[in-house]
Scaffold this motif. Structure first.
Motif: not given
Lengths: 364, 364
Positions: A5, A8, B15-16, B18-19, B25-27, B29-30, B32-33
């Motif tokens: 977490k 993340a 936002t994500l 667009v990012a 850079m992107f994971s 895992q982001a 997952a939340a």
């Protein structure tokens, strides 16, 4: 918060920062979901105080884990803040965000707070939870605390309390006259009515007060906590209970602090407090059973006594008289008393045909 | 979920995206939340079944609000899945993610499940919660359910149960012979030992079975639920209880489903189930008190009876004999019985000096 977490969340924050740097559309509200709320809680108890202190730790742990680290609650015990009986004021003023204490400790300040811990000859723990959550008790408590910028929630039941530790035997009402006893809440007023000298003393000073005979007697909780306090070493008589059949501690929350929390964290905090309260009740049942057994085996010299019927009758008469006095002085006091009396009458009829009949039959 | 949160989440997702589109850079895992977990729960009860059904709704609502919508639990009642007594199998196989039912319903399938609801002459609700959470009960329950791909949790206490509704008076052990009675769990075995014909029938069919004399008697719960079932209209005798002093329902969770949840949602689910269970216990106390009062005023023709001492003695003797038989056939059964017996002995000594002594004194 577990490691995955954290990674993340860290990745998410970096992404958002990059998104901002690259000129991507951005709402500050997006950060709200990630913001960490840090609350400070002052408890009346000393550091690592068993059962009562377990309730605050349990609450803070649940809140932290369920919020994935977004709700961090720091607990300051009495040895830190130095004001065990100042919790009400410190949370009211915003010096602390939250508190953990006992509602009846504030009766000198706000008389109607005394009804939300336990009343002499009153409800047992499950009966009282039913009154709080399904019988109108929460609304009444809110009416008492709201003008003081506070929200109050049940904070853990101590389970049925014993009548206390006495240096000398109580054989008549005369034996109560002049008796210096630590006994808070409404029970203290009853004892005063019968000529005793009641006082409240912070938990950390009780042992010394009884040992040095600053007081002649004290009630604290019951076997769950009394044995760890060591009272059996300095007072020979342990009386059965009448005055706190199910004492509920309280969580206090400063109103502005509550209102600033996002809805999901409000719910996490509300449920963490509620569950910690229930858990403490069950833990107290467990510890009481265990420690009662050890009194019987390890401390056979403790003399367990009932107050004689004459004393019980006098206590009950004083209770009824004082309740009437309080009710006559304050319409809200009258309303709370009426609510509790009606609820007790109804629920006790059921407790008697179920729990009491069963226990009587099993004890045969 | 409140409106502000929806806006915040929506903004965060945009936002994500667009990012990502801008090559930031992107994971993964982001995300997952933000992932929504949708679980299906099968309950033994019919739609809008009071108290028991309130427990599942309460649990699902808490989980949803605390997770800010990331945990959605759909509840299918018996009228939907058509298999009220098939919940164990459906959750074991993964057809459903979760279940809400009663552990002792599975004793024909897994005999040791019978110990985790309520035992005749056994623990009261608070005593049993103390055993579950502080006396080793949860570990033992886990040992029984784990081989079946299931996690089992306390699911709400019905509060002390009445002995049931009878078409004819029970004056002797002979009156039990041939008696067709709906009575599940170990109590059913005891009744069989004394010559009765016990059976389990799904809740939705109980009224018709008693009305058409398919059965001569039934026990269901107590005043909290029995009055709404209408049994008082079709059976004149209501006996006090001995066989289920504190019946705990259960939540079941499929193991793989549990393991796939992120740690924060596991904790949210665990606490939602635990709190819903405690809440149901307190709600049952409330409803019992209220409905017991209405029996006295609205249905004065209901004849409330105790089983005669001869019958109670025979029930207890059969209980002891059958427990020994179960223990002799299975080491785990023996271990669970020993744990419950030792715990009951210790905690009941405390209950007797506190709750029982108080209730006896108050009833004088």
């Amino acid at each position: 918060m577990n490691v995955m977490k954290r990674i993340a969340q860290s990745a998410l924050k970096k992404t958002l920062i990059v998104a901002m740097a690259t000129g991507a559309m951005f709402s500050t509200q997006a950060f709200a979901a990630e913001k960490v709320y840090r609350l400070k809680l002052a408890e009346t108890w000393g550091a690592n105080f068993p059962i009562f202190g377990d309730a605050t730790k349990n609450m803070a742990k649940m809140a932290n884990e369920m919020s994935n680290g977004r709700l961090e609650i720091r607990i300051d015990s009495a040895n830190k803040h130095k004001a065990p009986l100042g919790v009400f004021d410190m949370v009211k003023s915003g010096q602390y965000d939250m508190g953990h204490s006992g509602s009846y400790y504030w009766k000198g300040k706000v008389p109607n707070t005394l009804y939300f811990t336990s009343m002499p000859f009153g409800m047992l723990p499950a009966e009282q939870y039913a009154w709080f959550y399904y019988g109108g008790g929460m609304d009444l408590m809110n009416q008492v605390y709201s003008p003081h910028n506070l929200l109050s929630f049940p904070g853990g039941n101590t389970e049925f309390q014993m009548g206390g530790w006495f240096q000398k035997e109580i054989n008549s009402v005369d034996d109560l006259k002049g008796l210096k006893m630590r006994i808070p809440g409404f029970a203290g007023e009853i004892m005063a009515e019968l000529g005793a000298k009641p006082t409240n003393i912070a938990p950390g000073e009780l042992y010394t007060a009884l040992e040095r005979r600053t007081i002649d007697a004290l009630e604290w909780v019951g076997p769950s906590l009394d044995l760890r306090m060591g009272f059996h070493k300095i007072a020979p008589y342990y009386y059965t209970g009448w005055h706190e059949p199910g004492s509920e501690l309280q969580f206090l929350v400063n109103k502005q602090v509550w209102e600033k929390l996002p809805a999901d964290l409000q719910e996490i905090l509300r449920i963490s407090m509620k569950t910690a309260a229930y858990d403490m009740y069950i833990q107290a049942v467990h510890e009481s059973g265990k420690n009662w057994a050890s009194i019987k085996t390890e401390y056979p010299n403790v003399k367990v006594k009932d107050f004689p019927p004459e004393v019980m009758d006098a206590l009950r008469a004083a209770n009824d008289k004082l309740l009437k006095e309080h009710a006559s002085q304050d319409p809200l006091a009258k309303e709370i008393q009426a609510s509790q009396a009606a609820y007790l009458k109804e629920v006790r009829a059921w407790t008697d045909i179920s729990t009491k009949a069963y226990l009587d039959n099993e004890a045969k």
